[in-house]
Motif scaffolding. Structure first.
Motif, PDB file in Angstrom:
ATOM      1  N   LYS A  83      40.614  15.246  -0.030  1.00 47.73           N
ATOM      2  CA  LYS A  83      41.693  14.601  -0.765  1.00 47.73           C
ATOM      3  C   LYS A  83      42.952  15.462  -0.666  1.00 47.73           C
ATOM      4  O   LYS A  83      42.911  16.664  -0.911  1.00 47.73           O
ATOM      5  N   ASN A  89      47.126  15.534  -1.764  1.00 47.20           N
ATOM      6  CA  ASN A  89      48.229  14.958  -2.535  1.00 47.20           C
ATOM      7  C   ASN A  89      49.529  15.086  -1.742  1.00 47.20           C
ATOM      8  O   ASN A  89      49.961  16.202  -1.423  1.00 47.20           O
ATOM      9  N   ARG A  96      53.444  14.707  -1.753  1.00 45.37           N
ATOM     10  CA  ARG A  96      54.579  14.670  -2.675  1.00 45.37           C
ATOM     11  C   ARG A  96      55.810  14.130  -1.959  1.00 45.37           C
ATOM     12  O   ARG A  96      56.082  14.494  -0.819  1.00 45.37           O
ATOM     13  N   ASN A 148      52.565  18.190   1.694  1.00 47.62           N
ATOM     14  CA  ASN A 148      51.357  18.477   0.914  1.00 47.62           C
ATOM     15  C   ASN A 148      51.478  19.828   0.212  1.00 47.62           C
ATOM     16  O   ASN A 148      50.478  20.425  -0.180  1.00 47.62           O
ATOM     17  N   VAL A 192      53.781  10.824  -6.193  1.00 50.30           N
ATOM     18  CA  VAL A 192      52.697  11.455  -5.451  1.00 50.30           C
ATOM     19  C   VAL A 192      51.726  10.386  -4.972  1.00 50.30           C
ATOM     20  O   VAL A 192      51.428   9.433  -5.698  1.00 50.30           O
ATOM     21  N   LYS A 193      51.242  10.522  -3.750  1.00 49.44           N
ATOM     22  CA  LYS A 193      50.226   9.623  -3.199  1.00 49.44           C
ATOM     23  C   LYS A 193      49.036  10.455  -2.747  1.00 49.44           C
ATOM     24  O   LYS A 193      49.193  11.403  -1.978  1.00 49.44           O
ATOM     25  N   THR A 194      47.843  10.097  -3.207  1.00 51.46           N
ATOM     26  CA  THR A 194      46.631  10.809  -2.819  1.00 51.46           C
ATOM     27  C   THR A 194      45.959  10.078  -1.670  1.00 51.46           C
ATOM     28  O   THR A 194      45.707   8.873  -1.752  1.00 51.46           O
ATOM     29  N   SER A 214      42.964  10.444   1.781  1.00 49.14           N
ATOM     30  CA  SER A 214      41.773  11.131   2.290  1.00 49.14           C
ATOM     31  C   SER A 214      41.991  11.451   3.762  1.00 49.14           C
ATOM     32  O   SER A 214      42.287  10.553   4.559  1.00 49.14           O
TER      33      SER A 214
END
Length: 304
Positions: free
Chosen positions: A3, A5, A7, A124, A271-273, A275
């Motif tokens: 994972k 994140n 920004r 990131n 923020v987008k998480t 994979s």
């Protein structure tokens, strides 16, 4: 899979005659003309015995996006070495660090990625680290200053009029280590308040600063003037500028006119998480990360 994140930041466009900032184009041109990684090494402080440097070790130019790897290194012979010949290359990936020789020129300390397109920057970079370091590096490398500000998640707070005040509180768990970047603002508040308390209360002159530090708690209250109508751009600019130098966002409490808690500072930045697959050595799949960053930028561009 890991994972990650991502920004989001906006790049202030200083030229009112153009639709977008020229940061991406300027960076493309400078990276293309840069013959070796050596040309992209910025010493943080000439007097620092650790001789720490920031540098762009790797980059890709895809369509309208610039994708870069930023390294923090320390000169010397110790562990996690970077071989001298890597610095002579046009670029090198983090995966190549595994092949570095024992007798290296520098020590690899940390890394992160960033992408730039038009007025947006995606990275990131850890949430407890501000964008100031990258802003400084780009100023050094391009010899031109670009203002980079956190994008605010407008879905979290839609009306500027709802925000009456922001309270900044000290957090004992963050202040134990005064050198920690997380506690910079709250530590400064407390350090400035101790002499003031001593001047106000004559009886505490016999108490040491260390003892007083354990006795007092500090709050900074920021009140907003009444805004007649909601303005998303004004909200973005105001909150983005306020949060830009802050790394301890959990200590920021946003309150409405009734002093009711609306949000904490941690919920404000966009923020987008995602994979991301990892290599056998545990490194991120850089092409997949670039794709996710590009997708995020397209989403931001398509928003009203």
């Amino acid at each position: 899979m890991r994972k990650v994140n991502l920004r989001a930041f906006q790049i202030t466009n200083a030229d009112i005659n153009t639709a977008y900032s020229d940061l991406g184009e300027q960076l493309k041109e400078k990276l293309t003309c840069s013959e070796t990684v050596d040309n992209r090494r910025m010493r943080l402080n000439i007097e620092d015995p650790k001789n720490e440097e920031d540098l762009i070790s790797y980059f890709q130019l895809k369509q309208d996006i610039v994708f870069c790897t930023m390294l923090r290194i320390e000169l010397g012979n110790n562990v996690q070495h970077i071989a001298s010949d890597l610095f002579k290359k046009k670029s090198f990936t983090i995966n190549e660090l595994n092949d570095s020789t024992v007798a290296g020129e520098a020590i690899y300390k940390s890394s992160y990625y960033f992408s730039i397109s038009d007025n947006f920057l995606i990275t990131n970079l850890p949430g407890n680290t501000t964008i100031r370091g990258l802003e400084t590096y780009l100023y050094w490398f391009l010899e031109k200053y670009y203002q980079i500000t956190p994008l605010i998640d407008m879905a979290q707070i839609t009306k500027l009029s709802e925000i009456k005040s922001i309270t900044v509180e000290d957090n004992p768990s963050n202040i134990k280590n005064h050198s920690s970047q997380n506690s910079f603002l709250t530590v400064q508040l407390k350090e400035q308040s101790i002499p003031l308390v001593k001047n106000l209360l004559n009886d505490v002159h016999s108490i040491s600063d260390a003892q007083l530090d354990q006795l007092i708690s500090v709050k900074l209250l920021i009140n907003f003037r009444k805004i007649k109508k909601s303005d998303p751009i004004e909200l973005q600019n105001a909150l983005g500028a306020l949060l830009k130098p802050v790394s301890d966002l959990g200590n920021y409490i946003l309150e409405d006119k009734n002093r009711k808690k609306i949000k904490t500072g941690e919920s404000l930045p966009r923020v987008k998480t995602v994979s991301i697959e990892t290599t056998g050595s545990g490194f991120l799949n850089e092409n997949q990360l670039l794709q996710e960053m590009y997708t995020f930028i397209r989403e931001l561009k398509n928003e009203p």
